[in-house]
Design a protein around this motif. Sequence first.
Motif, PDB file in Angstrom:
ATOM      1  N   ASN A   1       0.830  -1.210   0.000  1.00 50.02           N
ATOM      2  CA  ASN A   1       0.000   0.000   0.000  1.00 50.02           C
ATOM      3  C   ASN A   1       0.863   1.258   0.000  1.00 50.02           C
ATOM      4  O   ASN A   1       0.557   2.230  -0.694  1.00 50.02           O
ATOM      5  CB  ASN A   1      -0.958   0.003   1.186  1.00 50.02           C
ATOM      6  CG  ASN A   1      -2.085  -0.990   0.998  1.00 50.02           C
ATOM      7  OD1 ASN A   1      -2.366  -1.425  -0.116  1.00 50.02           O
ATOM      8  ND2 ASN A   1      -2.729  -1.364   2.088  1.00 50.02           N
ATOM      9  N   ASN A   2       1.945   1.251   0.775  1.00 48.72           N
ATOM     10  CA  ASN A   2       2.865   2.397   0.777  1.00 48.72           C
ATOM     11  C   ASN A   2       3.513   2.587  -0.586  1.00 48.72           C
ATOM     12  O   ASN A   2       3.659   3.716  -1.066  1.00 48.72           O
ATOM     13  CB  ASN A   2       3.934   2.233   1.863  1.00 48.72           C
ATOM     14  CG  ASN A   2       3.386   2.442   3.250  1.00 48.72           C
ATOM     15  OD1 ASN A   2       2.360   3.087   3.447  1.00 48.72           O
ATOM     16  ND2 ASN A   2       4.064   1.881   4.232  1.00 48.72           N
ATOM     17  N   ASP A   3       3.908   1.468  -1.209  1.00 48.81           N
ATOM     18  CA  ASP A   3       4.507   1.541  -2.542  1.00 48.81           C
ATOM     19  C   ASP A   3       3.506   2.101  -3.556  1.00 48.81           C
ATOM     20  O   ASP A   3       3.862   2.932  -4.399  1.00 48.81           O
ATOM     21  CB  ASP A   3       4.994   0.168  -3.005  1.00 48.81           C
ATOM     22  CG  ASP A   3       6.206  -0.330  -2.233  1.00 48.81           C
ATOM     23  OD1 ASP A   3       6.829   0.477  -1.504  1.00 48.81           O
ATOM     24  OD2 ASP A   3       6.522  -1.535  -2.352  1.00 48.81           O
ATOM     25  N   LYS A   4       2.256   1.659  -3.470  1.00 50.14           N
ATOM     26  CA  LYS A   4       1.221   2.165  -4.381  1.00 50.14           C
ATOM     27  C   LYS A   4       1.018   3.664  -4.187  1.00 50.14           C
ATOM     28  O   LYS A   4       0.881   4.413  -5.158  1.00 50.14           O
ATOM     29  CB  LYS A   4      -0.107   1.434  -4.154  1.00 50.14           C
ATOM     30  CG  LYS A   4      -0.157   0.051  -4.720  1.00 50.14           C
ATOM     31  CD  LYS A   4      -1.527  -0.564  -4.433  1.00 50.14           C
ATOM     32  CE  LYS A   4      -1.635  -1.970  -4.929  1.00 50.14           C
ATOM     33  NZ  LYS A   4      -2.952  -2.565  -4.613  1.00 50.14           N
ATOM     34  N   ALA A   5       0.980   4.097  -2.924  1.00 49.73           N
ATOM     35  CA  ALA A   5       0.794   5.519  -2.645  1.00 49.73           C
ATOM     36  C   ALA A   5       1.964   6.331  -3.210  1.00 49.73           C
ATOM     37  O   ALA A   5       1.759   7.406  -3.790  1.00 49.73           O
ATOM     38  CB  ALA A   5       0.648   5.756  -1.144  1.00 49.73           C
ATOM     39  N   THR A   6       3.177   5.831  -3.051  1.00 53.62           N
ATOM     40  CA  THR A   6       4.360   6.519  -3.578  1.00 53.62           C
ATOM     41  C   THR A   6       4.305   6.597  -5.098  1.00 53.62           C
ATOM     42  O   THR A   6       4.566   7.652  -5.692  1.00 53.62           O
ATOM     43  CB  THR A   6       5.645   5.803  -3.125  1.00 53.62           C
ATOM     44  OG1 THR A   6       5.679   5.794  -1.689  1.00 53.62           O
ATOM     45  CG2 THR A   6       6.891   6.470  -3.666  1.00 53.62           C
ATOM     46  N   LEU A   7       3.945   5.493  -5.738  1.00 52.52           N
ATOM     47  CA  LEU A   7       3.838   5.482  -7.207  1.00 52.52           C
ATOM     48  C   LEU A   7       2.726   6.405  -7.681  1.00 52.52           C
ATOM     49  O   LEU A   7       2.886   7.124  -8.676  1.00 52.52           O
ATOM     50  CB  LEU A   7       3.600   4.056  -7.710  1.00 52.52           C
ATOM     51  CG  LEU A   7       4.786   3.111  -7.614  1.00 52.52           C
ATOM     52  CD1 LEU A   7       4.367   1.682  -7.934  1.00 52.52           C
ATOM     53  CD2 LEU A   7       5.910   3.555  -8.535  1.00 52.52           C
ATOM     54  N   TYR A   8       1.606   6.400  -6.978  1.00 51.36           N
ATOM     55  CA  TYR A   8       0.498   7.275  -7.344  1.00 51.36           C
ATOM     56  C   TYR A   8       0.927   8.732  -7.241  1.00 51.36           C
ATOM     57  O   TYR A   8       0.666   9.534  -8.142  1.00 51.36           O
ATOM     58  CB  TYR A   8      -0.710   6.998  -6.441  1.00 51.36           C
ATOM     59  CG  TYR A   8      -1.867   7.927  -6.705  1.00 51.36           C
ATOM     60  CD1 TYR A   8      -2.705   7.716  -7.792  1.00 51.36           C
ATOM     61  CD2 TYR A   8      -2.098   9.031  -5.896  1.00 51.36           C
ATOM     62  CE1 TYR A   8      -3.756   8.571  -8.066  1.00 51.36           C
ATOM     63  CE2 TYR A   8      -3.148   9.894  -6.149  1.00 51.36           C
ATOM     64  CZ  TYR A   8      -3.976   9.661  -7.229  1.00 51.36           C
ATOM     65  OH  TYR A   8      -5.008  10.516  -7.496  1.00 51.36           O
ATOM     66  N   ALA A   9       1.598   9.090  -6.136  1.00 54.88           N
ATOM     67  CA  ALA A   9       2.053  10.468  -5.952  1.00 54.88           C
ATOM     68  C   ALA A   9       3.042  10.861  -7.055  1.00 54.88           C
ATOM     69  O   ALA A   9       2.964  11.975  -7.603  1.00 54.88           O
ATOM     70  CB  ALA A   9       2.685  10.635  -4.575  1.00 54.88           C
TER      71      ALA A   9
END
Length: 172
Positions: free
Chosen positions: A153-161
């Motif tokens: 989830n943290n990786d997804k948030a970073t990629l989304y940002a």
Amino acid sequence: MDNFETVLPKIAAIPFFSGFNIKKDEDVKILKSVYEIINIKKFKKGDVIIKEGAKGDLCYILYSGSVSISRKTPAGDIIALANLTSKENVFFGENALITNEPRSATVTASSDCSTLALSGKKFLTLCEQCPILGFRVTLYLAREMSKTIKATNNDKATLYAALFNEIEGNYE
């Protein structure tokens, strides 16, 4: 296979058996029952131990040697995930202990190696006979899966940002 006394320290060093104390007779008895359903499997350098996408019932404890773990990207490219040695007290294919889902990565022998193979079906049968074994191992696996989900989830948030910032930057 080596005798139980030789293999016991290796089994006890594996993280999902870390809830067992080899100084307690009851815990040793439980680990001996695990030892009794383990088979040794040997692989030559270059052998594929687990193939991504394949069904599999075995969890492997790396007893000697080394392995590499890889997986395919959505585009079909192969990426290396890890190189592991038996000195690290590693295991792989642990999801086979609790599910019949396809394998999520490929594990290849980087050197000649020996593994302790644990059948998911035999493990579940043993857990029915010894619920504390099932509880401790599944608790460990649940905690690890929770960590993986949080990291994902943290990786997804970073990629989304990063994607959002890139798109936003293109429109300024």
